[in-house]
Structure formats: structure tokens, C-alpha cells
Design a protein around this motif. Structure first.
Motif, PDB file in Angstrom:
ATOM      1  N   ILE A  32     -11.330  -6.915  -1.258  1.00 57.38           N
ATOM      2  CA  ILE A  32     -10.181  -7.824  -1.335  1.00 57.38           C
ATOM      3  C   ILE A  32     -10.616  -9.273  -1.084  1.00 57.38           C
ATOM      4  O   ILE A  32     -10.094 -10.208  -1.706  1.00 57.38           O
ATOM      5  CB  ILE A  32      -9.055  -7.373  -0.354  1.00 57.38           C
ATOM      6  CG1 ILE A  32      -7.837  -8.294  -0.416  1.00 57.38           C
ATOM      7  CG2 ILE A  32      -9.534  -7.256   1.065  1.00 57.38           C
ATOM      8  CD1 ILE A  32      -7.036  -8.185  -1.660  1.00 57.38           C
TER       9      ILE A  32
ATOM     10  N   THR B 138      -3.991 -10.724  -2.498  1.00 57.22           N
ATOM     11  CA  THR B 138      -4.151 -11.445  -1.233  1.00 57.22           C
ATOM     12  C   THR B 138      -4.236 -10.437  -0.091  1.00 57.22           C
ATOM     13  O   THR B 138      -4.096  -9.228  -0.314  1.00 57.22           O
ATOM     14  CB  THR B 138      -3.014 -12.482  -1.026  1.00 57.22           C
ATOM     15  OG1 THR B 138      -3.435 -13.418  -0.024  1.00 57.22           O
ATOM     16  CG2 THR B 138      -1.701 -11.835  -0.612  1.00 57.22           C
ATOM     17  N   TYR B 139      -4.488 -10.928   1.112  1.00 60.30           N
ATOM     18  CA  TYR B 139      -4.579 -10.000   2.245  1.00 60.30           C
ATOM     19  C   TYR B 139      -3.220  -9.376   2.546  1.00 60.30           C
ATOM     20  O   TYR B 139      -2.179  -9.989   2.334  1.00 60.30           O
ATOM     21  CB  TYR B 139      -5.113 -10.731   3.483  1.00 60.30           C
ATOM     22  CG  TYR B 139      -6.553 -11.157   3.350  1.00 60.30           C
ATOM     23  CD1 TYR B 139      -7.569 -10.221   3.148  1.00 60.30           C
ATOM     24  CD2 TYR B 139      -6.910 -12.507   3.428  1.00 60.30           C
ATOM     25  CE1 TYR B 139      -8.890 -10.619   3.020  1.00 60.30           C
ATOM     26  CE2 TYR B 139      -8.230 -12.908   3.309  1.00 60.30           C
ATOM     27  CZ  TYR B 139      -9.215 -11.956   3.103  1.00 60.30           C
ATOM     28  OH  TYR B 139     -10.515 -12.349   2.977  1.00 60.30           O
ATOM     29  N   HIS B 140      -3.274  -8.164   3.054  1.00 61.51           N
ATOM     30  CA  HIS B 140      -2.060  -7.421   3.419  1.00 61.51           C
ATOM     31  C   HIS B 140      -1.470  -8.003   4.712  1.00 61.51           C
ATOM     32  O   HIS B 140      -2.221  -8.323   5.627  1.00 61.51           O
ATOM     33  CB  HIS B 140      -2.434  -5.951   3.621  1.00 61.51           C
ATOM     34  CG  HIS B 140      -1.240  -5.052   3.684  1.00 61.51           C
ATOM     35  ND1 HIS B 140      -0.389  -5.041   4.758  1.00 61.51           N
ATOM     36  CD2 HIS B 140      -0.765  -4.147   2.802  1.00 61.51           C
ATOM     37  CE1 HIS B 140       0.573  -4.147   4.524  1.00 61.51           C
ATOM     38  NE2 HIS B 140       0.365  -3.601   3.346  1.00 61.51           N
TER      39      HIS B 140
ATOM     40  N   GLY C 216      -3.284  -6.535  -0.186  1.00 62.08           N
ATOM     41  CA  GLY C 216      -4.345  -5.726   0.393  1.00 62.08           C
ATOM     42  C   GLY C 216      -5.204  -5.025  -0.630  1.00 62.08           C
ATOM     43  O   GLY C 216      -4.988  -5.088  -1.844  1.00 62.08           O
ATOM     44  N   LYS C 217      -6.171  -4.325  -0.073  1.00 63.53           N
ATOM     45  CA  LYS C 217      -7.211  -3.682  -0.864  1.00 63.53           C
ATOM     46  C   LYS C 217      -6.681  -2.618  -1.819  1.00 63.53           C
ATOM     47  O   LYS C 217      -7.030  -2.600  -3.008  1.00 63.53           O
ATOM     48  CB  LYS C 217      -8.192  -3.062   0.141  1.00 63.53           C
ATOM     49  CG  LYS C 217      -9.188  -2.096  -0.401  1.00 63.53           C
ATOM     50  CD  LYS C 217     -10.041  -1.550   0.739  1.00 63.53           C
ATOM     51  CE  LYS C 217     -10.548  -0.160   0.397  1.00 63.53           C
ATOM     52  NZ  LYS C 217     -11.498   0.335   1.413  1.00 63.53           N
TER      53      LYS C 217
ATOM     54  N   GLU D 296       0.837  -1.199   0.000  1.00 63.48           N
ATOM     55  CA  GLU D 296       0.000   0.000   0.000  1.00 63.48           C
ATOM     56  C   GLU D 296       0.874   1.253   0.000  1.00 63.48           C
ATOM     57  O   GLU D 296       0.931   1.985  -0.993  1.00 63.48           O
ATOM     58  CB  GLU D 296      -0.883  -0.073   1.239  1.00 63.48           C
ATOM     59  CG  GLU D 296      -1.859   1.051   1.406  1.00 63.48           C
ATOM     60  CD  GLU D 296      -2.757   0.796   2.615  1.00 63.48           C
ATOM     61  OE1 GLU D 296      -3.248  -0.340   2.786  1.00 63.48           O
ATOM     62  OE2 GLU D 296      -2.959   1.740   3.396  1.00 63.48           O
TER      63      GLU D 296
ATOM     64  N   TYR E 233      -2.780  -6.560   7.844  1.00 64.83           N
ATOM     65  CA  TYR E 233      -4.118  -7.074   8.162  1.00 64.83           C
ATOM     66  C   TYR E 233      -4.006  -8.441   8.848  1.00 64.83           C
ATOM     67  O   TYR E 233      -4.737  -8.739   9.795  1.00 64.83           O
ATOM     68  CB  TYR E 233      -4.937  -7.146   6.865  1.00 64.83           C
ATOM     69  CG  TYR E 233      -6.302  -7.779   6.985  1.00 64.83           C
ATOM     70  CD1 TYR E 233      -7.401  -7.058   7.484  1.00 64.83           C
ATOM     71  CD2 TYR E 233      -6.524  -9.087   6.561  1.00 64.83           C
ATOM     72  CE1 TYR E 233      -8.654  -7.644   7.576  1.00 64.83           C
ATOM     73  CE2 TYR E 233      -7.768  -9.675   6.638  1.00 64.83           C
ATOM     74  CZ  TYR E 233      -8.837  -8.951   7.155  1.00 64.83           C
ATOM     75  OH  TYR E 233     -10.077  -9.529   7.224  1.00 64.83           O
TER      76      TYR E 233
HETATM   77  N1  URA Z   1      -8.340  -4.317   4.078  1.00 65.33           N
HETATM   78  C1  URA Z   1      -7.212  -4.023   3.442  1.00 65.33           C
HETATM   79  O1  URA Z   1      -6.938  -2.882   3.088  1.00 65.33           O
HETATM   80  N2  URA Z   1      -6.341  -5.004   3.177  1.00 65.33           N
HETATM   81  C2  URA Z   1      -6.556  -6.280   3.533  1.00 65.33           C
HETATM   82  O2  URA Z   1      -5.732  -7.125   3.250  1.00 65.33           O
HETATM   83  C3  URA Z   1      -7.764  -6.583   4.191  1.00 65.33           C
HETATM   84  C4  URA Z   1      -8.643  -5.581   4.456  1.00 65.33           C
END
Ligand code: URA
Ligand code: URA
Length: 241
Positions: free
Chosen positions: A192, A210-212, A178-179, A99, A215
Motif C-alpha cells: 500500500i 490510501t492508508y486504512h 488499505g492493502k 476491507e 491503520y
Molecule cells: N496495512 C494495511 O492493510 N492497510 C494499511 O492501510 C496499511 C498497512
């Protein structure tokens, strides 16, 4: 570090053999006076450089960094300490896109070096790679104050530089963390949780959202999903070698 240490997946010997042959042939043609081929010194020099694709990419990345300069294109420049450009193998087949820098990244100028970064390092090692073999960067290159979410104008100002980095590196895979990374790269507004778990496309590059890792630190239950994603990635990465 030497080329063969960080480019383990390219058959460099074969490439160099071909380039040497080609160079010899062109020199021969030039010597016997055959026209119609470009045998100029400039052209031969260019051919010599073909043998160093990593150097060329590194050079292109350095040019992108130079164009970024002491960037003032968005308001994050006022509070940042360091621009976090990205780092890793210029010939990487896999690029991780996060991010934006957090506190430790802003302090050091390096991506993913804080707590989330340490988890990312473990994820990379879990898929049998090292940080040196991949490339790691972010959607935005400056830290948002207090680690708030990146804002649309900041993403808009910064994304062109990431696009150029990806164009230079030409990886086979992007893992979007992440998102924000996933939505920005895919031009999507889907959650996401809906995007992850399958490959998408970014200009011919396979994108796996995938998830951050940050997170995951807050929601360790989701590590199972990330592991599923990483197994998919590892399998495709192996197939395409
Ligand atoms: N929100 C995010 O920004 N990233 C994730 O991985 C999960 C939720
Ligand atoms: N989180 C990110 O998204 N990027 C970093 O570089 C560090 C933490």
C-alpha cells in the motif's frame, strides 16, 4: 430524501427538460402515425424512467442485494451476525472501499460505524463531502472472526458482488482503503505504501489507494500522507464535475 438533495452534482433540470422534449416528440410522432420510431407504451414508460437514474441504480443495487440473499458462499457466513452490503448515495461520484466489517459493523449491518468509521467520516468531511453523498462498502461483506485478515477464498467469493455494485453505481472515483481493497481492486501485490499517492485505473474508474483509517488510528504519523492523497482526490473530483 429527495433526489436533488443527494444528487447535487448532476444537472437534473437539464436532463429532465431533454427527456420531456424527447417524450413529447415521440408522442407526437406516434399520434401522426409516423413509423420507424418505437413509440409503444412500453418504450414511453422506459423513457419516463430515464429521468430517474438514481432510482434505477437503487433498483439495481437492491437486485444485487437480493441475489446475495442469506449468503453462504464462504465460511464467514457461519460466524457473522449481519451481512454488511454497503450504503450511501447510489449516484455517488466517489466510492470508498474498505476491507471488511468489524465488530460494530457486524452488529449493525452498516459499514464503517466503529472507531475506524468515525475517522473515515471525518476524512470525508475534510474533503467537503458527507457520508450521504458518497457510497461506502467493503471488499468482503461479512466479519472475519476476531477481525483477522480476509482470506483469498473469501475475497474470491465476495468480490463479484462488489464488482456489480461498482458497475451499477458507475462512480468517477474509488478511494481504496488499505492493502486489501487496493490490491484486490488493482489485481496487484504491491505494498500500500507503494500504491498510494497516485491514481490507478479500475475499468475506467480512477482508483486512489490510501492508508486504512484503522491503520491511521495505530499510526497517526501517516495521517499526513492520507491528507496528501485526499487533496489530490478533492482536486480531481472538482475538475471533473
Ligand atoms: N496495512 C494495511 O492493510 N492497510 C494499511 O492501510 C496499511 C498497512
Ligand atoms: N474496517 C473496514 O475495513 N470496514 C468497515 O466497514 C469497518 C472497519
Amino acid at each position: 430524501m429527495r433526489l436533488r438533495d443527494i444528487m447535487p452534482t448532476i444537472n437534473k433540470e437539464e436532463l429532465n427538460r431533454t427527456l420531456e422534449e424527447l417524450e413529447r416528440s415521440l408522442r407526437h410522432l406516434a399520434a401522426v402515425g409516423i413509423e420507424g420510431f418505437n413509440c409503444s407504451a412500453q418504450s414511453l414508460k422506459k423513457i419516463q424512467q430515464w429521468g430517474r437514474p438514481m432510482d434505477r441504480t437503487a433498483h439495481r443495487l437492491a437486485k444485487i442485494r437480493a441475489d446475495l440473499g442469506d449468503c453462504r458462499r464462504c465460511k464467514l457466513s457461519a460466524s457473522r451476525k449481519n451481512i454488511v452490503f454497503g450504503e450511501g448515495n447510489p449516484s455517488a461520484r466517489l466510492v470508498f472501499v474498505g476491507e471488511g466489517p468489524g465488530f460494530e459493523e457486524d452488529q449493525s449491518g452498516k459499514p464503517f460505524v466503529g472507531a475506524a468509521g468515525r475517522l473515515l467520516t471525518r476524512i470525508i468531511e475534510a474533503i467537503k463531502l458527507t457520508r450521504d453523498q458518497v457510497y461506502i462498502c467493503n471488499i468482503i461483506k461479512c466479519r472475519p472472526p476476531g477481525n483477522r485478515n480476509p482470506q483469498p477464498d473469501e475475497i474470491q467469493a465476495c468480490f463479484p458482488f462488489l464488482k456489480r455494485q461498482l458497475e451499477a453505481i458507475q462512480p468517477d472515483f474509488i478511494c481504496a482503503l488499505g492493502k486489501f481493497a487496493s490490491q484486490t481492486l488493482l489485481g496487484s501485490e504491491q505494498a500500500i505504501s507503494k500504491l498510494r499517492g497516485r491514481f490507478h485505473d479500475y475499468h475506467g474508474i480512477k482508483v486512489l489507494p490510501t492508508y486504512h483509517p484503522a491503520y491511521l488510528l495505530r499510526n497517526p504519523d501517516r495521517k499526513r500522507d492520507v491528507w496528501e492523497d485526499m487533496k489530490m482526490l478533492m482536486q480531481e473530483y472538482g475538475y471533473e464535475k
